[in-house]
Design an enzyme around this catalytic site. Structure first.
Site, mmCIF file in Angstrom:
data_model
loop_
_atom_site.group_PDB
_atom_site.id
_atom_site.type_symbol
_atom_site.label_atom_id
_atom_site.label_comp_id
_atom_site.label_asym_id
_atom_site.label_seq_id
_atom_site.Cartn_x
_atom_site.Cartn_y
_atom_site.Cartn_z
ATOM 1 N N ILE A 290 0.885 -1.173 0.000
ATOM 2 C CA ILE A 290 0.000 0.000 0.000
ATOM 3 C C ILE A 290 0.917 1.216 0.000
ATOM 4 C CG2 ILE A 290 -1.577 1.426 1.365
ATOM 5 C CD1 ILE A 290 -3.026 -0.945 2.275
ATOM 6 N N ASP A 291 0.685 2.107 -0.960
ATOM 7 C CA ASP A 291 1.499 3.314 -1.090
ATOM 8 C C ASP A 291 0.637 4.510 -0.697
ATOM 9 O OD1 ASP A 291 2.895 5.545 -1.940
ATOM 10 O OD2 ASP A 291 3.558 4.647 -3.835
ATOM 11 N N VAL A 292 1.023 5.171 0.401
ATOM 12 C CA VAL A 292 0.191 6.258 0.941
ATOM 13 C C VAL A 292 0.537 7.618 0.338
ATOM 14 C CG1 VAL A 292 -0.197 5.023 3.103
ATOM 15 C CG2 VAL A 292 1.710 6.640 2.933
ATOM 16 N N GLY A 294 2.360 11.173 -0.869
ATOM 17 C CA GLY A 294 3.036 12.236 -0.107
ATOM 18 C C GLY A 294 2.056 12.874 0.861
ATOM 19 N N ALA A 297 3.533 16.821 6.171
ATOM 20 C CA ALA A 297 3.684 18.281 6.089
ATOM 21 C C ALA A 297 4.950 18.778 6.786
ATOM 22 C CB ALA A 297 2.458 18.954 6.692
ATOM 23 N N ILE A 298 5.180 20.064 6.663
ATOM 24 C CA ILE A 298 6.266 20.777 7.333
ATOM 25 C C ILE A 298 5.621 21.919 8.117
ATOM 26 C CG2 ILE A 298 8.128 22.437 6.862
ATOM 27 C CD1 ILE A 298 9.207 19.725 6.553
ATOM 28 N N TYR A 300 5.973 25.102 8.741
ATOM 29 C CA TYR A 300 6.702 26.302 8.316
ATOM 30 C C TYR A 300 6.563 27.442 9.316
ATOM 31 C CZ TYR A 300 7.220 24.178 3.696
ATOM 32 O OH TYR A 300 7.557 23.350 2.664
ATOM 33 N N CYS A 508 11.579 43.556 -12.080
ATOM 34 C CA CYS A 508 10.771 44.735 -12.391
ATOM 35 C C CYS A 508 9.298 44.374 -12.310
ATOM 36 C CB CYS A 508 11.078 45.236 -13.787
ATOM 37 S SG CYS A 508 12.791 45.628 -13.969
HETATM 38 C C1 LIG Z 1 4.225 15.546 -5.378
HETATM 39 C C2 LIG Z 1 3.969 14.173 -5.029
HETATM 40 C C3 LIG Z 1 4.525 13.612 -3.874
HETATM 41 C C4 LIG Z 1 5.325 14.413 -2.873
HETATM 42 O O1 LIG Z 1 4.479 15.005 -1.949
HETATM 43 P P1 LIG Z 1 5.054 15.697 -0.621
HETATM 44 O O2 LIG Z 1 3.842 16.269 -0.006
HETATM 45 O O3 LIG Z 1 6.066 16.689 -1.027
HETATM 46 O O4 LIG Z 1 5.634 14.639 0.233
HETATM 47 C C5 LIG Z 1 4.312 12.271 -3.637
HETATM 48 N N1 LIG Z 1 3.579 11.520 -4.491
HETATM 49 C C6 LIG Z 1 3.021 12.034 -5.607
HETATM 50 C C7 LIG Z 1 2.233 11.157 -6.493
HETATM 51 C C8 LIG Z 1 3.192 13.370 -5.905
HETATM 52 O O5 LIG Z 1 2.624 13.874 -6.998
#
Ligand SMILES: *Cc1c(COP(=O)(O)O)cnc(C)c1O
EC number: 4.1.1.19
Length: 647
Positions: A290-292, A294, A297-298, A300, A508
């Site tokens: 399973i790929d969750v 991105g 968050a950070i 900031y 500019c």
């Molecule tokens: C842009 C992107 C990420 C990276 O997301 P982050 O929030 O920077 O970790 C991961 N997977 C896919 C498919 C993306 O398009």
């Protein structure tokens, strides 16, 4: 805004600077202030040495580089990669999860080879891989990836060449997973794989109903640009079956957008996706991952909130919640635990780079010195002087309204031709002088005593510091999306900052500015800075720019890439570090070449004009040749201002 309420007699310490710029909050143990007022970075947090950023700038200048300067702290990348992997490994151990974690770095967040290689090096022991999302990225990814245990995840829309390149990786024994963004890609992948006689690993991106939040939320939800609906997933399985590749379906993917500030949304998305996984497993699909995506968050602004520039969770909590929720649903549905993939980009690279710019002048509204007042005065001036002599705390609101009215009256009279320039000049000077006095009085009052419409005054009075950089090259998300970044002077933090300021760049373009700054609540309109003094350069650092910013820049006004240095910690060095590499920023002829101005052609055309001028006796031949040599030499200069001599 805490500084405004302190009286000038208080002693200013570096602790005050730390709290004013909220360095502990967004700095996360990486950034601090030294007793002598320098901003420092500890790339390995408490486990390694601290470097004064000012020292790196000085060393780079000694090596012939100038600001704007991008500094990469490569050890910080290591630290982030380890922190993420270990958070997942701990979470997996804690909840007795039976799958493993196989993270990938999405290289679109920072494709620079040195950055990607550093990350892969740091991730070796964890079999940390890469994610690519375009044709150029798949070519880059294939070349830097060497560990057959780690993944190459291929997202984005694909053509034959993209797929073929990815499948070269399969032929080389790599775990390259092609994620189908739409149904037709499943057909393309099976067709090309057959032609190449290789077994593909296929992932499907599911379109969840859970939407992200914040500025990138449209990456998820029903109207997302990517992903398959439930019916399309079932159709994709049929296509794979018909191609005789029913065991190729290896991964289920989702991505709800970048910078998801709220952990609740992440949990909900994970649960929804795991439900798909479980039902598919029960149908006999032997999905392994399973790929969750991105979204990690950070913070900031350091507010630890669900504001768009923040996050209400930690990396540890993120990992725990993902592992726990996947386990929970798998156990309930009685299906095997999958391996977990995440594609965290921002969280890996944001901290590692700092952009240092030089503020070299300010546009001030208030006069340098009070003006002489003559006895015979214009009515407007007399009215202004009256206000000036009579402002006090209680009548602040009334005085402000009177002041605005006189300013407007003066403008009308000028438009009608009834006001001479010397009176107009005096009206302007007095206006800002009085406004500044009012601001001083207002800042000595309790916030609730200050009339509401005086809030604008502070913003109006702010000086504009001119900084030698381009927002479009180096801070694109601030311009395009209003993303916020911590901005702090990198030295003089043992001095009280005096001026409320905004930053303007040297393009500019009136949009080339920074006038929104981090705050614990919402955003601030101004940033306290120090007066620029005589011959000393004043450097401002823009932090957490390692994700997207330093790679996405455009060449608006033909300001090109900035100079760059890569810093490594080294205990054998007296300073605790060394500069491993310097990358010179774009030269003028390089950015011109990008817009079809050939270097030789440029010189040739100017030479023809010089020759013509000589023929017409506008120039002596020696002078003409010298000017031509100047032009030619100038083309090799950097695109930003060379601020070598004192202002
Ligand atoms: C842009 C992107 C990420 C990276 O997301 P982050 O929030 O920077 O970790 C991961 N997977 C896919 C498919 C993306 O398009």
């Amino acid at each position: 805004m805490s500084s405004a309420h302190e009286t000038e007699t208080d002693v200013w310490t570096t602790e005050d600077a730390k709290s004013l710029y909220m360095i502990d909050r967004w700095g996360r143990g990486y950034f601090d202030v030294s007793p002598d007022g320098n901003l420092t970075v500890a790339p390995l947090q408490e486990r390694g040495s601290k470097i004064a950023i000012r020292d790196v700038v000085d060393a780079a200048i000694e090596q012939g580089l100038r600001t704007p300067l991008l500094i990469r702290f490569q050890d910080l990348l290591h630290h982030r990669v380890r922190a993420l992997n270990e958070a997942f490994n701990r979470a997996i151990a804690e909840s007795k999860f039976r799958g493993t974690y196989r993270g990938v770095f999405p290289i679109k967040v920072n494709q620079l080879r040195e950055v990607v290689e550093e990350i892969l090096d740091a991730g070796k022991t964890y079999h940390y891989g890469v994610e690519v999302g375009s044709k150029p990225e798949v070519f880059a990814g294939l070349s830097v990836h060497t560990d057959p245990e780690s993944l190459i995840v291929c997202n984005g829309y694909k053509d034959d060449n993209f797929i073929r390149t990815a499948l070269i990786g399969r032929k080389l024994g790599k775990k390259v997973i092609l994620i189908a963004e739409k149904l037709s890609e499943v057909r393309m992948i099976t067709r090309v794989a057959k032609e190449m006689n290789v077994e593909p690993m296929i992932g499907l991106r599911v379109r969840l109903l859970t939407e992200g939040a914040g500025k990138w939320k449209t990456s998820g939800g029903e109207n997302a640009k990517f992903g398959l609906s439930t019916a399309e997933i079932l159709a994709a399985i049929r296509i794979m079956d018909e191609a005789g590749m029913s065991s190729s379906f290896k991964l289920l993917h989702f991505h709800i957008g970048s910078q998801v500030p709220d952990i609740l949304i992440i949990k909900r998305a994970v649960r929804e996706a795991t439900r798909y996984y479980a039902k598919l497993r029960k149908m006999g699909q032997r999905i392994e991952y399973i790929d969750v995506g991105g979204g990690l968050a950070i913070d900031y602004d350091g507010s630890r909130s669900t504001f768009h520039s923040s996050m209400n969770y930690s990396v540890e909590e993120y990992a725990r919640d993902i592992v726990h929720n996947i386990a929970d649903i798998c156990d309930e549905e009685r299906v095997p635990h999958p391996n977990i993939v995440s594609e965290s980009g921002r969280a890996i690279v944001a901290h590692h780079s700092v952009l240092v710019v030089q503020a070299f002048g300010s546009i001030e509204k208030t006069p340098m010195s009070p003006i002489d007042i003559q006895t015979e005065e214009h009515k407007l001036i007399q009215n202004l002087l009256y206000i000036k002599d009579n402002i006090s705390g209680p009548n602040l609101g009334e005085s402000w309204h009177d002041l605005l009215q006189i300013k407007e009256e003066a403008q009308k009279m000028f438009e009608l031709g009834l006001l001479n320039l010397d009176v107009k000049a005096r009206v302007e000077i007095l206006f800002w002088e009085i406004a500044e006095n009012m601001q001083k009085i207002a800042s000595s009052l309790e916030p609730e005593e200050v009339p509401d419409d005086l809030g604008e005054l502070r913003k109006q009075l702010a000086d504009q510091y001119i900084c030698n950089f381009s927002v479009f090259q180096s801070l694109l998300d601030h311009w395009a999306l209003g993303a916020l970044f911590p901005i702090v002077p990198i030295h003089r933090l043992n001095e009280r900052p005096a001026a409320d300021s905004t930053l303007v760049d040297i393009t500019c373009d009136s949009d080339g500015k920074v006038s929104k700054f981090i705050d614990l609540n919402d955003v601030k309109d101004t940033l306290p800075l120090h007066p620029i003094s005589g011959d000393q350069p004043y450097y401002v650092g823009i932090f957490l720019t390692g994700a997207y910013q330093d790679i996405m820049g455009d060449i608006h006004n033909l300001f090109g890439r900035v100079n760059e240095v890569h810093v490594f910690l080294d205990e054998d060095e007296e300073s605790g570090y060394y500069i491993e590499e310097t990358i010179a920023g774009n030269k003028i002829h390089e950015v011109l070449a990008l817009t079809q101005y050939d270097n030789r052609d440029l010189v040739g055309k100017v030479k023809a004009q010089v020759d013509g001028a000589i023929k017409q006796d506008l120039l002596k031949p020696t002078e003409g040749m010298r000017l031509l040599a100047d032009y030619e030499r100038g083309l090799k200069d950097q695109t930003y201002l060379s601020l070598t001599s004192a202002p």
